[in-house]
Scaffold this active site. Structure first.
Site, mmCIF file in Angstrom:
data_model
loop_
_atom_site.group_PDB
_atom_site.id
_atom_site.type_symbol
_atom_site.label_atom_id
_atom_site.label_comp_id
_atom_site.label_asym_id
_atom_site.label_seq_id
_atom_site.Cartn_x
_atom_site.Cartn_y
_atom_site.Cartn_z
ATOM 1 N N ASP A 192 9.734 0.205 47.944
ATOM 2 C CA ASP A 192 9.318 -1.021 46.924
ATOM 3 C C ASP A 192 8.583 -0.723 45.805
ATOM 4 O O ASP A 192 7.826 0.067 45.728
ATOM 5 C CB ASP A 192 8.501 -1.976 47.874
ATOM 6 N N GLU A 193 8.674 -1.437 44.942
ATOM 7 C CA GLU A 193 7.789 -1.505 43.697
ATOM 8 C C GLU A 193 7.262 -0.284 43.011
ATOM 9 O O GLU A 193 6.358 0.107 42.611
ATOM 10 C CB GLU A 193 6.374 -2.248 44.078
ATOM 11 N N TYR A 194 8.503 0.416 42.780
ATOM 12 C CA TYR A 194 8.135 1.488 41.901
ATOM 13 C C TYR A 194 8.947 1.578 40.522
ATOM 14 O O TYR A 194 9.994 0.481 40.405
ATOM 15 C CB TYR A 194 9.019 3.125 42.822
#
Length: 366
Positions: A192-194
């Site tokens: 997530d959220e990279y």
């Protein structure tokens, strides 16, 4: 760090992996809890309380978010965070350098067994390639070899997917925990959220995801991950036996252009199901509980309970939209999440007490 949407001062989250037979009826979907054990440490005693809450509510899963930017919350020989090198107070281990508490491998195994005895699968999450500030810090402060490795695989506060050393390192890291799980259980790999481009196809992410999944499969385990990095165009190339926890279509960023870009290239939950993936509905707008004071104001608790029971079903996955519902039998369940506020506002005992009304309401849903 996630961009939380504040709704009447109340933020609620949920993610879970599901076990059991998937069906098209919401009443038979699996339920569970994801507990943030990185921004806030929870002891074995407290985690066992949550396992009992899940079991009492008919839930089947507890996912432990063990690693994030603020803490690598579990023992790792590869990162030099071991019980032998730690300072112990009671039954809690503290890294002498970071001063942060972490679970030992023995404690994690004990939780897996405790959950298994109560038909609750305890799933460790080792989050990469994003949210790895704490992981990279341990690399840089443990050994000469690790400092060299950090230079090769670290890209800011993330791991670089464009170098082959990254996948090899993460496989070896996950390998420290595969033996703690029962055969056929899940290990969560994050995702997530990279940082990634807004390109419609991302072959390096596909190669990384498939590589980790196949490694875990060879170990007799299953993989789960967040939905963020799954691009619509890449779905045919990705391994379809990965369980996807779906928390947001657009990532809840404040950047309107980025929101639009994400919605143009990311897979919807129904599209994942159509492509053959099983999903867990973790709708941020209804299922996130953030441990901050406004969340627990009585009026906000009541509003959340009424909104959840009146307006949400396991088929509602994109904010509050009741369009394009997730009706497939491959949408196998849901989960409620408890996330720390990053400020240690409450003790772990207080969090357990204050979140019980949320858990009770969620698990009572038909």
């Amino acid at each position: 760090m996630r961009h939380w949407h504040i709704w009447l001062g109340l933020i609620t989250l949920a993610l879970t992996l599901s076990l059991g037979v998937p069906t098209a009826q919401a009443a038979t979907k699996s339920k569970g809890l994801i507990l943030d054990n990185a921004r806030q440490y929870y002891s074995v005693t407290t985690i066992k309380k949550f396992i009992r809450e899940i079991h009492a509510g008919g839930g089947t899963l507890l996912q432990l978010h063990l690693t994030d930017d603020s803490r690598y919350g579990v023992e790792s020989a590869k990162l030099g965070q071991t019980v032998k090198a730690a300072k112990k107070k009671g039954d809690v281990y503290y890294n002498r350098k970071t001063k942060l508490a972490f679970l030992s491998k023995k404690q994690l195994r004990a939780l897996v067994v405790y959950g298994h005895q109560r038909h609750v699968e305890v799933i460790p999450e080792i989050d990469t390639p994003g949210h790895t500030t704490a992981l990279i810090k341990l690399l840089k402060t443990s050994s000469k070899a690790n400092r060299k490795l950090a230079q090769q695989i670290a890209h800011g506060n993330e791991l670089n997917l464009h170098v082959s050393q990254t996948q090899r390192f993460v496989k070896s890291l996950l390998g420290e925990y595969t033996g703690l799980l029962y055969r056929g259980q899940h290990l969560a790999i994050g995702g997530d959220e990279y940082s990634s481009t807004t390109k419609a196809t991302q072959p390096t992410a596909v190669s990384y995801t498939n590589g980790l999944n196949r490694y875990l499969n060879r170990k007799g385990l299953k993989t789960s991950m967040w939905n963020d990095g799954l691009m619509r165009a890449d779905l045919p190339k990705l391994d379809h036996n990965i369980l996807v926890t779906y928390w947001s279509y657009d990532g809840e960023t404040n950047d309107a252009k980025l929101i639009q870009a994400h919605r143009q290239i990311r897979a919807t939950l129904p599209q994942l199901n159509a492509a053959g993936f099983q999903t867990i509905n973790a709708n941020l707008w209804y299922l996130y509980v953030i441990t901050r004071p406004k969340t627990f104001v009585p009026a906000n608790v009541t509003y959340w309970q009424q909104d959840l029971t009146r307006n949400w079903t396991v088929q509602v996955w994109d904010k509050t939209s009741h369009q394009n519902l997730a009706t497939s039998a491959k949408n196998v369940g849901s989960a409620i999440s408890i996330w720390g506020d990053g400020k240690k506002t409450y003790s772990q005992t207080q969090v357990y007490q204050k979140t019980r009304p949320f858990l009770t309401t969620y698990f009572q849903l038909k």
